[in-house]
Design an enzyme around this catalytic site. Structure first.
Site, PDB file in Angstrom:
ATOM      1  CG  HIS A  63      -7.063 -19.059 -89.919  1.00 16.19           C
ATOM      2  ND1 HIS A  63      -6.826 -17.940 -90.480  1.00 16.19           N
ATOM      3  CD2 HIS A  63      -7.285 -19.962 -91.122  1.00 16.19           C
ATOM      4  CE1 HIS A  63      -7.400 -18.019 -91.788  1.00 16.19           C
ATOM      5  NE2 HIS A  63      -7.522 -19.384 -92.196  1.00 16.19           N
ATOM      6  CG  ASP A 180      -8.971 -18.072 -95.652  1.00 15.65           C
ATOM      7  OD1 ASP A 180      -8.679 -18.713 -94.581  1.00 15.65           O
ATOM      8  OD2 ASP A 180      -8.307 -18.299 -96.679  1.00 15.65           O
ATOM      9  CD  GLU A 212      -4.159 -20.710 -92.394  1.00 15.68           C
ATOM     10  OE1 GLU A 212      -4.698 -21.581 -93.112  1.00 15.68           O
ATOM     11  OE2 GLU A 212      -4.460 -19.502 -92.789  1.00 15.68           O
ATOM     12  CD  GLU A 213      -4.866 -16.911 -94.865  1.00 18.06           C
ATOM     13  OE1 GLU A 213      -4.063 -17.304 -95.496  1.00 18.06           O
ATOM     14  OE2 GLU A 213      -6.062 -17.145 -94.823  1.00 18.06           O
ATOM     15  CG  HIS A 322      -5.893 -15.927 -99.968  1.00 17.27           C
ATOM     16  ND1 HIS A 322      -4.743 -16.173 -99.824  1.00 17.27           N
ATOM     17  CD2 HIS A 322      -6.889 -16.678 -99.096  1.00 17.27           C
ATOM     18  CE1 HIS A 322      -4.606 -16.954 -98.851  1.00 17.27           C
ATOM     19  NE2 HIS A 322      -5.776 -17.360 -98.234  1.00 17.27           N
TER      20      HIS A 322
END
Length: 361
Positions: A63, A180, A212-213, A322
């Site tokens: 992603h 990420d 995606e998140e 994150h």
């Protein structure tokens, strides 16, 4: 050899969910040997040369987006309230530098407001509780008018952490933001470059998904567009080596690619995992197995696609995802790419039929 310049540009690129355009530009630059197309959602499709369109399809997923924020309001003092684009722990946010992208495409730096101890009550110091709706970004202005007229910031503008990528050549560890999942985007492109020119019995399409998140939304679209028979998901997986002992940790830097057996979004295809493990042992590619109690990846949407798609999730352990900053080891990226490449080379028609259980009918 991993392209560190590509990793640097991917990590530094501005791109929270719904605002991945800068990341798409980097992808297009480094995937220019392939046919690259986009859709209205910012999903990117990379087609391997030699694809025929009439063979089984293997999708390589990662992603594009990173966790970030969106400006909600601007108050009379010029402070910006924000809402999250992705999962944040509020105590990780104050006193950090942020970048806001205004409608003109200009980048404006700001700092998340934090109250000095001089102005805090004893209760505030002790509790440490912070609510997202109370967080504000200060861009150094004294009024709403300054923010809007001089900086061009408006409601709905996106925000990401202000962090620059660095590769430490001494120990082979990278640091930066958005591992990420820009590290997964890197792995997709590197794997496709290794596959280029190979005589394969299937087509390969890299599908770099948006959003995606904020609910794995892009993967729902890419799965319907690509209609894969199999998929490999590359993810910047949360490293746990700082929190558990050597027997409990399953995402350890420099211990190889992480093969994920399950998380909250899916239970893996056992046959696909067993094939990858077998290849890893035969080719001496370091890997570690993970069973996750929480979290999820695009595999959650992909495996429920048009006809029950076997999915293999390969994670690159990344510390402190994150948040603003991450660490990841270059050798783990290379293990992920090598395992994907060698596993795909082993997938002949018989292997694919076995994974799809066609030989049981």
């Amino acid at each position: 050899m991993t392209d560190m310049k590509m990793m640097e540009q991917l990590s530094n690129a501005f791109g929270p969910g719904g605002f991945e355009e800068d990341v798409v530009r980097v992808v297009k630059e480094y995937a220019d040997d392939f046919k690259v197309t986009m859709d209205a959602m910012n999903n990117v499709y990379i087609s391997l040369k030699g694809n025929t369109g009439d063979r089984p399809v293997i999708m390589l997923d990662a992603h594009l987006d990173e966790v970030g924020f969106m400006v909600q309001t601007i108050d009379a003092k010029g402070l910006l309230s924000i809402v999250p684009l992705g999962g944040w722990i509020t105590t990780n946010i104050p006193a950090h530098s942020m970048i806001i992208k205004n409608r003109k495409g200009e980048y404006v730096k700001g700092i998340v407001v934090s109250k000095p101890p001089h102005f805090m009550t004893a209760e505030e110091k002790e509790s440490g509780k912070i609510h997202m709706e109370n967080l504000r970004i200060d861009v150094g202005c004294t009024s709403r008018e300054e923010v809007v007229e001089l900086f061009g910031i408006q409601t709905g503008d996106p925000v990401v952490p202000d962090v620059s990528f660095h590769h430490n050549g001494r120990n082979g560890v990278m640091s930066g933001k958005a591992f990420d999942n820009r590290i997964g985007c890197l792995a997709v492109i590197e794997t496709m470059k290794k596959l280029d020119g190979q005589n394969l019995p299937f087509d390969v399409i890299g599908a770099l998904a948006a959003q995606e998140e904020v609910g794995t939304r892009g993967a729902q679209v890419t799965t319907e567009v690509v209609k894969p028979d199999f998929a490999i998901v590359f993810e910047g997986s949360p490293a746990d080596d700082m929190y558990y002992d050597e027997y409990s940790a399953q995402g350890v830097l420099k211990k190889g690619v992480q093969i994920r057996h399950m998380d909250q979004s899916y239970v893996s295809h056992a046959g696909f995992i067993h094939l990858a493990q077998k290849i890893g042992e035969e080719k001496k590619i370091r890997y570690q197995s993970a069973v996750r109690r929480g979290g999820g990846t695009n595999a959650g949407k992909i495996h429920l696609g048009h006809k029950a798609i076997p999915v293999l999730v390969l994670g690159i352990p990344s510390r402190y995802v994150h948040t603003h900053y991450s660490y990841a080891a270059l050798e783990d990226v290379e293990s992920a790419v090598s395992l994907a490449f060698e596993t795909l080379l082993a997938m002949n028609q018989e292997t694919m039929d076995t994974l799809l259980k066609k030989n049981f009918l």
